[in-house]
Design a protein around this motif. Structure first.
Motif, short mmCIF file in Angstrom:
data_model
loop_
_atom_site.label_atom_id
_atom_site.label_comp_id
_atom_site.label_asym_id
_atom_site.label_seq_id
_atom_site.Cartn_x
_atom_site.Cartn_y
_atom_site.Cartn_z
N LYS A 1 0.51 -1.02 -0.29
CA LYS A 1 -0.17 -0.27 0.00
C LYS A 1 1.28 1.69 -0.35
O LYS A 1 1.98 0.94 0.54
CB LYS A 1 -0.90 -0.11 0.96
CG LYS A 1 -0.77 0.46 2.51
CD LYS A 1 -1.24 0.42 3.51
CE LYS A 1 -0.96 0.72 5.06
NZ LYS A 1 -1.93 0.56 6.10
N LYS A 2 0.07 2.45 -0.71
CA LYS A 2 1.18 3.65 -0.47
C LYS A 2 0.78 4.57 0.58
O LYS A 2 -0.42 4.43 1.11
CB LYS A 2 0.10 4.34 -1.42
CG LYS A 2 1.26 4.05 -3.14
CD LYS A 2 2.07 4.24 -4.10
CE LYS A 2 2.25 3.81 -5.42
NZ LYS A 2 3.15 2.82 -5.08
N ALA A 3 1.05 5.17 1.05
CA ALA A 3 1.29 5.96 1.78
C ALA A 3 1.80 7.28 1.96
O ALA A 3 3.50 7.59 1.44
CB ALA A 3 1.74 5.86 2.94
N LEU A 4 1.71 8.61 1.92
CA LEU A 4 2.08 10.08 1.80
C LEU A 4 2.68 10.17 2.57
O LEU A 4 4.12 10.77 2.41
CB LEU A 4 0.89 11.02 2.02
CG LEU A 4 -0.34 11.25 0.25
CD1 LEU A 4 -1.32 12.22 1.56
CD2 LEU A 4 0.21 11.41 -0.44
N HIS A 5 2.89 9.55 4.05
CA HIS A 5 4.62 10.49 5.13
C HIS A 5 4.20 9.22 6.07
O HIS A 5 2.87 8.57 6.78
CB HIS A 5 3.15 11.17 5.30
CG HIS A 5 4.71 12.06 6.54
ND1 HIS A 5 5.61 12.61 6.40
CD2 HIS A 5 4.74 11.62 8.13
CE1 HIS A 5 6.14 13.26 8.06
NE2 HIS A 5 5.39 12.31 8.24
N VAL A 6 5.42 8.72 6.45
CA VAL A 6 5.63 8.27 7.69
C VAL A 6 6.83 8.36 8.41
O VAL A 6 7.23 9.44 8.23
CB VAL A 6 5.84 6.70 7.12
CG1 VAL A 6 4.99 5.57 6.56
CG2 VAL A 6 7.48 6.48 5.81
N GLY A 7 6.65 8.37 9.47
CA GLY A 7 7.25 8.83 10.88
C GLY A 7 7.97 7.86 11.94
O GLY A 7 6.75 7.44 11.89
N PRO A 8 8.43 7.65 12.31
CA PRO A 8 9.20 7.25 13.30
C PRO A 8 8.03 7.01 14.65
O PRO A 8 7.95 6.22 15.68
CB PRO A 8 10.34 7.58 14.27
CG PRO A 8 11.09 8.29 13.39
CD PRO A 8 10.27 8.99 12.13
N GLY A 9 7.34 8.30 14.59
CA GLY A 9 6.37 8.91 15.82
C GLY A 9 5.12 7.76 15.78
O GLY A 9 4.44 8.11 16.58
N GLU A 10 4.94 7.92 14.58
CA GLU A 10 3.23 6.59 13.90
C GLU A 10 3.74 5.51 13.91
O GLU A 10 4.42 4.96 12.99
CB GLU A 10 2.74 7.93 12.91
CG GLU A 10 2.12 9.27 13.82
CD GLU A 10 2.82 10.57 12.83
OE1 GLU A 10 1.84 10.23 12.08
OE2 GLU A 10 2.86 11.46 13.62
N MET A 11 2.65 4.65 14.85
CA MET A 11 2.70 3.30 13.79
C MET A 11 2.21 3.16 12.86
O MET A 11 1.12 3.60 12.83
CB MET A 11 2.16 2.60 15.89
CG MET A 11 3.01 1.00 15.40
SD MET A 11 3.07 -0.03 16.72
CE MET A 11 2.72 0.90 18.31
N GLU A 12 2.66 2.26 11.40
CA GLU A 12 1.73 1.54 10.29
C GLU A 12 1.31 0.30 10.99
O GLU A 12 2.12 -0.03 10.81
CB GLU A 12 3.02 2.00 9.64
CG GLU A 12 3.39 3.34 9.39
CD GLU A 12 2.08 4.37 9.15
OE1 GLU A 12 1.45 4.50 8.13
OE2 GLU A 12 2.67 5.67 9.27
N PHE A 13 0.32 0.15 10.13
CA PHE A 13 0.31 -1.52 9.94
C PHE A 13 0.26 -1.73 8.23
O PHE A 13 -0.51 -0.71 7.69
CB PHE A 13 -0.82 -2.41 11.36
CG PHE A 13 -1.91 -1.05 10.35
CD1 PHE A 13 -3.01 -0.23 10.95
CD2 PHE A 13 -3.01 -1.91 9.65
CE1 PHE A 13 -3.80 0.58 10.29
CE2 PHE A 13 -4.17 -1.61 9.52
CZ PHE A 13 -4.23 -0.25 9.85
N VAL A 14 -0.06 -3.16 8.06
CA VAL A 14 -0.40 -3.89 6.76
C VAL A 14 -1.13 -5.34 7.53
O VAL A 14 -1.10 -5.46 8.60
CB VAL A 14 0.82 -4.36 5.90
CG1 VAL A 14 1.43 -3.15 5.60
CG2 VAL A 14 1.64 -4.91 6.86
N THR A 15 -2.12 -5.65 6.56
CA THR A 15 -3.00 -6.30 6.72
C THR A 15 -2.27 -7.60 5.62
O THR A 15 -2.28 -6.91 4.69
CB THR A 15 -4.23 -5.71 6.91
OG1 THR A 15 -4.18 -4.63 7.46
CG2 THR A 15 -5.41 -7.19 6.99
#
Lengths: 120, 418
Positions: free
Chosen positions: B386-400
């Motif tokens: 999946k695409k993301a506009l922005h990622v940063g160490p302070g915000e947890m991401e997830f994939v399914t």
């Protein structure tokens, strides 16, 4: 007048430049937003920025000295300290349920201060 | 207290969500052990809003958030032991507890859920030089004193660390009449959410200094000031840039670590990066009867994610107690690729191949990046993207991912951000 507003809707944090007249509550141009929510946010933030105040109120006859509270609507940003002064004058007693109004229509702003904790 | 299905250690958001899910799954008897005098954990002092947006689709304060759980648990077969502290978990699953009400207790249950949360890093962890006066607090301790105990911690405050707790305490101290002199951040980017910078710092004209750190504390009995210096790209203070900030209080918001001393005697596999136990998608640790969830596994930024993860732990702890969860036979490793610091769960149990449920992999990136692809691949095949506009160490991401995509797979799953 021109104001630079950092959008807080999502983590991208777009810097939006708003040109308008605060007194007439009008916006003539907007630059730098990437979505409609950002557009709406920056207009509101330019014309009348509001914040939910969260703080505590003293409580007597209870196992803890304080009960957490919040305003049930946003308060104009520059009225936050005035509200704090008013809230700090109040002392309450149990029983208090979550959502109970502890201060009605604070400073005539049409906003209530409600309990977010319980003392039952 | 005989025939206990599950002992949950910790009555914070994680323990409460685990208890709720365990009841729904059919657990007959649960004991929740909590060392504080009331339930809710850290949320009791998190009186600010911002909780519940994804879990309840509504913005709540901390006390409102945990209140929704405690209300649902009323009347359920759960025994809450308050003011009770677990001292040890033995290898044969005995949980030793001391309590002002019950004295010393030894309880045994079919499964155990670790929900102890995390603790703050202190001055000693980051080794700030200088004298050792009073007036130095971790931000969370100050938050408890101010928000729950009605004790103000100082008048002129410097805050080290731009994490969310640090910024929220900057606003809180200001609203309570203190003067926040500065917020100082070692990294060259904000550690917490943008929203908190705007509403907690900018609203009150509190200056934020990125790429700066506290190099020395001065003061004899009480803090009298701190020296703050600019740091270079290796985070080393630059000589000659020190400035003295007069203050009586230093608050530290410099990171959290899972509180896992209790597992010392049961030899669980622990991740070197998260410092919490390694788990599979059922939040099951390397010991089959022990489950773990929330900040004791990995430090979360949103309680909503803690609730989701803890429900998985509670549900599966109940299944284990009721004999409905098979022991893992074949486990796949989930490993980190490009720009991923860690992933949780670290393992996937492939025993229950009939399981159609999606598996959510939570992870953190190493560095802030824009316009990226979050990719999961296994044996050179992409199974999720999946695409993301922005990622940063302070915000947890997830994939399914789906378990059926992992049939006949033997090599590790790789998760990367490119």
């Amino acid at each position: 007048m021109i104001e630079k507003i950092i959008c807080t809707i999502c983590p991208i944090g777009c810097e939006i430049e708003v040109v308008g007249d605060k007194k007439n509550k009008s916006v003539s141009s907007l630059n730098g937003y990437k979505c409609n929510r950002g557009k709406e946010y920056s207009i509101n933030e330019f014309i009348a920025p509001v914040r939910t105040i969260t703080t505590t109120i003293k409580i007597s006859n209870w196992k803890e000295p304080l009960i957490p509270v919040r305003t049930d609507k946003g308060v104009l940003k520059d009225k936050q300290m005035d509200c704090m002064e008013e809230i700090n004058k109040v002392e309450v007693k149990p029983p208090i349920k979550r959502g109970d109004i502890l201060i009605e229509n604070i400073l005539g702003l049409n906003v209530n201060v409600i309990a977010t904790g319980e003392a039952l | 207290m005989e025939n206990i299905d599950i002992i949950i250690i910790g009555g914070g958001p994680s323990g409460l969500a685990a208890a709720k899910a365990a009841i729904s799954e059919g657990a007959n008897s649960i004991v929740v052990v909590e060392r504080d005098n009331s339930l809710g954990g850290i949320l009791q002092q998190c009186i600010h809003p911002g909780f519940g947006l994804s879990y309840f689709k509504k913005e709540l304060t901390g006390p409102e958030y945990y209140g929704k759980f405690t209300e649902q648990l009323k009347g359920e077969p759960i025994k809450f032991l308050l003011n009770s502290m677990v001292l040890n978990i033995s290898d044969d699953n005995k949980v030793s507890i001391v309590s002002s009400e019950h004295g010393f207790l030894e309880l045994k249950a079919k499964s155990i859920v670790l929900a102890m949360g995390c603790r703050e890093r202190t001055r000693s962890n980051i080794r700030i030089p200088g004298s050792r006066p009073s007036g130095i607090y971790t931000a969370g301790t100050a938050q408890r004193l101010v928000n729950r105990q009605n004790l103000m911690v100082g008048k002129n405050v410097v805050i080290l660390g731009s994490g969310d707790i640090g910024m929220i305490m900057a606003r809180r101290m200001t609203l309570e009449g203190a003067n926040v002199v500065a917020v100082v951040e070692l990294m060259d980017y904000l550690a917490g959410l943008n929203r908190n910078k705007v509403q907690c710092l900018d609203d009150f004209n509190i200056p934020l200094y990125l790429s700066h750190t506290v190099t020395k504390v001065i003061g004899k009995d009480r803090v009298e000031g701190v020296y703050v210096a600019k740091v270079d790209k290796n985070k080393v203070p630059i000589k000659g840039t020190e400035k003295l900030y007069t203050c009586d209080t230093l608050l530290l918001s410099v990171g959290l670590i899972p509180e896992i001393e209790l597992i010392n005697n049961i030899n669980l596999e622990v991740s070197k990066i998260t410092k919490g136990p390694v788990v599979n998608q059922y939040m099951q640790t390397s010991k089959n009867n022990v489950f773990a969830c929330g900040n004791v596994v990995h430090v979360n930024d949103l309680v909503d994610n803690v609730s989701i993860e803890s429900e998985i732990a509670g549900k599966n702890a109940a299944k284990y107690a009721l004999g409905k969860l098979e022991d893992p036979a074949k486990e796949l490793k989930v490993t980190t690729g490009e720009n991923v610091r860690y992933v949780c769960p670290q393992k996937i149990n492939l025993d229950n191949n009939n399981n159609e449920e999606d598996i959510k992999l939570f992870f953190r990136v190493l560095l802030p990046m824009s316009n990226v692809t979050l990719r999961v691949s296994v044996e050179n095949k992409i199974i999720f993207e999946k695409k993301a506009l922005h990622v940063g160490p302070g915000e947890m991401e997830f994939v399914t991912i789906k378990e059926k995509d992992l049939k006949d797979v033997t090599s590790p799953i790789i998760i990367e951000v490119i």
